[in-house]
Design an enzyme around this catalytic site. Structure first.
Site, mmCIF file in Angstrom:
data_model
loop_
_atom_site.group_PDB
_atom_site.id
_atom_site.type_symbol
_atom_site.label_atom_id
_atom_site.label_comp_id
_atom_site.label_asym_id
_atom_site.label_seq_id
_atom_site.Cartn_x
_atom_site.Cartn_y
_atom_site.Cartn_z
ATOM 1 N N GLY A 55 0.718 -1.227 0.023
ATOM 2 C CA GLY A 55 -0.101 -0.057 0.146
ATOM 3 C C GLY A 55 0.747 1.230 0.010
ATOM 4 C CB CYS A 82 5.391 -4.221 0.365
ATOM 5 S SG CYS A 82 6.158 -2.541 0.283
ATOM 6 C CE1 TYR A 83 0.845 0.885 5.776
ATOM 7 C CE2 TYR A 83 -0.862 -0.722 5.270
ATOM 8 C CZ TYR A 83 -0.364 0.371 5.936
ATOM 9 O OH TYR A 83 -1.258 0.844 6.903
ATOM 10 C CG HIS A 169 6.218 -5.770 -3.986
ATOM 11 N ND1 HIS A 169 5.204 -5.613 -3.828
ATOM 12 C CD2 HIS A 169 7.111 -4.762 -3.563
ATOM 13 C CE1 HIS A 169 5.056 -4.450 -3.197
ATOM 14 N NE2 HIS A 169 6.303 -3.847 -3.148
ATOM 15 C CD GLU A 171 3.492 -8.299 -5.426
ATOM 16 O OE1 GLU A 171 4.119 -9.125 -4.561
ATOM 17 O OE2 GLU A 171 3.050 -7.330 -5.109
ATOM 18 C CG ASP A 227 -14.829 -7.929 -20.725
ATOM 19 O OD1 ASP A 227 -13.989 -9.051 -21.054
ATOM 20 O OD2 ASP A 227 -14.502 -6.937 -20.426
ATOM 21 C CE LYS A 367 -11.015 -8.201 -22.708
ATOM 22 N NZ LYS A 367 -12.258 -7.386 -22.237
HETATM 23 P P1 XMP Z 1 -7.146 1.685 -20.264
HETATM 24 O O1 XMP Z 1 -7.374 2.732 -21.405
HETATM 25 O O2 XMP Z 1 -7.858 1.689 -18.823
HETATM 26 O O3 XMP Z 1 -7.680 0.242 -20.923
HETATM 27 O O4 XMP Z 1 -5.654 1.341 -19.990
HETATM 28 C C1 XMP Z 1 -7.640 -1.148 -20.798
HETATM 29 C C2 XMP Z 1 -8.395 -1.880 -21.219
HETATM 30 O O5 XMP Z 1 -9.696 -1.702 -20.827
HETATM 31 C C3 XMP Z 1 -10.714 -1.067 -21.913
HETATM 32 N N1 XMP Z 1 -11.413 -0.055 -21.464
HETATM 33 C C4 XMP Z 1 -12.661 -0.203 -21.036
HETATM 34 N N2 XMP Z 1 -13.602 -1.259 -21.309
HETATM 35 N N3 XMP Z 1 -15.465 0.025 -20.179
HETATM 36 C C5 XMP Z 1 -14.824 -1.072 -20.704
HETATM 37 O O6 XMP Z 1 -15.347 -2.131 -20.576
HETATM 38 C C6 XMP Z 1 -14.481 1.044 -20.117
HETATM 39 O O7 XMP Z 1 -15.054 2.345 -19.847
HETATM 40 C C7 XMP Z 1 -13.232 1.009 -20.513
HETATM 41 N N4 XMP Z 1 -12.220 2.201 -20.695
HETATM 42 C C8 XMP Z 1 -11.051 1.229 -21.243
HETATM 43 C C9 XMP Z 1 -9.716 -0.562 -22.943
HETATM 44 O O8 XMP Z 1 -10.153 -0.560 -24.196
HETATM 45 C C10 XMP Z 1 -8.484 -1.559 -22.636
HETATM 46 O O9 XMP Z 1 -8.547 -2.581 -23.600
#
Ligand code: XMP
Length: 511
Positions: A55, A82-83, A169, A171, A227, A367
């Site tokens: 943290g 860590c923390y 860390h 991880e 998703d 993911k």
């Molecule tokens: P960022 O821009 O946060 O993106 O580094 C990481 C991954 O998430 C997707 N992304 C979103 N997916 N709602 C979603 O379902 C959102 O508001 C959103 N914003 C970013 C982005 O395309 C990337 O794959």
């Protein structure tokens, strides 16, 4: 029952990695914010072990997160990182000090003594450190089990009570034997069995929702992305036609995307699907809005209102399902780490919504795990391997105010870029690639004429989990072809640039 480990979140940025590393060893790990679960609940749930995460705080700050010391007496194996390590010392009768000249950052040699935690790890190895505070006095009953040149207590243990703490860390991959250390904690200390697999998760989730949602009608927010598609499949398996998917075409989708989603889900999978054409509504509420967080909030709010209306038309549906995954939760600041972005399906939710219950079957998954789950559920590969697309869609790829004209320009450039990459082997190396319309204009020359047009940016990243990402090293010939096509085929674009920033410090999306 599958063995479970609790990752108690004190706000560090690596916390989600701890859960991943545990799951990679086929033990299920759950992350909970330190202030969202009590010692009694931990005991009741039957966790086989608890990990205190890192943290950003110092244990002596008045605002720093603390935890009920009773946890040390609960008879559950603990590992502080860590923390979390310093907190364990502080919660017993140890001491923590802060000294600039003791701070360590980066790869550091650690010298370990014999202990269960360091089983099968050489006495000397490399670990990843990131701290200024350190444990200056170990609590009674604890032994120092590792040191570094600067840190008098790089790890400590009360083996009798199965309490362990490491300053570094385990991880992060830079810690050479981090995986082995976590393995020792999970299997030698907590006595876990490696039984968590995606097939058992798929099966038990389907059973769980069959029971939980028995006879209930559920409305699923379907974007057509990986998703929400996997979540829809899972729920469809569990409750069949009691699931109705609502797909909102907010006018912020890629070229031809809305038609494709509609066709796939209606014709191929026999799911109840309602397509709502709401472009007008979204664009008018986004008029003159330029601030990214505001865009996200407005889109989140509009989404929910559309769902509510659809649900009312269907004769009141009480349950709303969403494809929220774990990084969305973390990055929206629902754990205890800082807010990076409000992902529309989490942080953008208005406070009052007309559903009694929200179901998020993928809330604990990363993911790559979502993709494995999709495969397990028998989904076609082309759906599972689609690139992620953000809920707010092209709204976060048109910088500044959103107009239909800008969206149309972006759609063409985006299609060109995707077509060109898809025609090469780079489609396998790049995890996500798209165009971004900047709000900048630039001077150019076409024929004998001066032009003044948009600057279009191209973004391509390679990553496993989208929490961190590298920019893809695309060959210059490919970039050149894309640039030439975009400037030739879209008269409003004067210049094309390629984004060479990794995440961190940038994010994948520009807004
Ligand atoms: P960022 O821009 O946060 O993106 O580094 C990481 C991954 O998430 C997707 N992304 C979103 N997916 N709602 C979603 O379902 C959102 O508001 C959103 N914003 C970013 C982005 O395309 C990337 O794959």
């Amino acid at each position: 029952m599958t063995d479970k480990i609790l990752v108690l979140d004190f706000g560090g940025q690596y916390n989600q990695l701890i859960a991943r590393r545990i799951r990679e060893q086929q033990v299920y790990a759950e992350i909970k914010a330190y202030n969202k679960i009590t010692v009694e609940e931990i005991i009741e749930t039957g966790y086989k072990g608890v990990i205190f995460t890192g943290g950003p705080n110092s244990v002596y700050d008045s605002a720093s997160p603390h935890y009920n010391p009773e946890i040390l007496k609960a008879g559950i194996p603990l590992l502080g990182i860590c923390y979390g390590a310093q907190l364990m010392a502080y919660m017993s009768d140890g001491e923590v000090k802060s000294a600039e000249n003791s701070s360590e950052y980066g790869k550091t040699v650690v010298y370990a003594k014999n202990s269960k935690l360091f089983g099968n790890i050489p006495q000397q190895s490399v670990c990843w450190m990131s701290h200024t505070d350190f444990i200056s006095k170990t609590p009674a009953n604890f032994d120092i089990i590792a040191v570094t040149d600067k840190c008098p207590c790089a790890a400590m243990a009360d083996e009798g009570r199965k309490l362990y703490a490491v300053q570094f860390h385990p991880e992060v991959t830079h810690t050479e034997y981090g995986r082995q250390l976590l393995h020792n904690f999970l299997f030698e200390i907590c006595g876990c069995t490696a039984s968590w697999k995606m097939d058992s998760f798929a099966e038990s989730s389907v059973e769980h929702y069959k029971e939980k949602l028995k006879d209930k009608k559920v409305l699923m927010a379907l974007s057509g992305g990986v998703d929400s598609s996997v979540a829809a499949f899972l729920l469809h398996r569990a409750i069949g036609h009691n699931l109705t998917c609502v797909f909102v075409d907010h006018g912020l989708l890629r070229k031809d995307e809305a038609d494709l989603v509609e066709k796939t889900f209606k014709e191929k999978f026999d799911m109840n699907l309602i397509r709502v054409n709401a472009e007008e509504r979204f664009l008018s509420s986004l008029k003159r809005i330029t601030e990214p967080e505001q865009k996200r909030k407005i889109i989140g709010e509009e989404f929910i209102r559309v769902f509510e209306e659809e649900s009312a038309k269907l004769g009141k549906i009480h349950v709303l399902a969403q494809g929220t995954i774990y990084p969305d939760v973390i990055e929206s600041g629902l754990g205890s780490s800082a807010v990076i972005k409000s992902h529309h399906n989490v942080g953008g939710l208005p406070d009052i919504i007309a559903f009694d219950e929200i179901v998020e079957p993928l809330r604990d998954l990363f993911k790559d795990e979502v993709r494995r789950l999709g495969t397990q559920l028998g989904m076609p590969a082309e759906l599972i391997w689609r690139q992620p697309f953000p809920g707010p869609g092209l709204a976060v790829r048109v910088i500044g105010e959103i107009t239909r004209e800008k969206l149309d320009i972006l759609r063409i450039a985006d299609e060109i870029f995707r077509q060109e990459i898809d025609a090469t082997e780079y489609r396998k190396i790049a995890s996500q690639y798209f165009a971004v319309l900047t709000d900048m204009h630039s001077v150019g020359v076409k024929g004998d004429d001066r032009t003044y047009g948009y600057v279009m940016a191209l973004r391509s990243v390679s990553t496993d989990d989208f929490m961190t990402a590298e920019w893809t090293k695309l060959p210059s010939e490919l970039l050149e072809k894309v640039s030439s096509r975009i400037t030739n085929e879209i008269p409003q674009v004067a210049r094309v640039v390629y984004d060479i920033t990794s995440k961190p410090p940038a994010t994948v999306e520009w807004e």
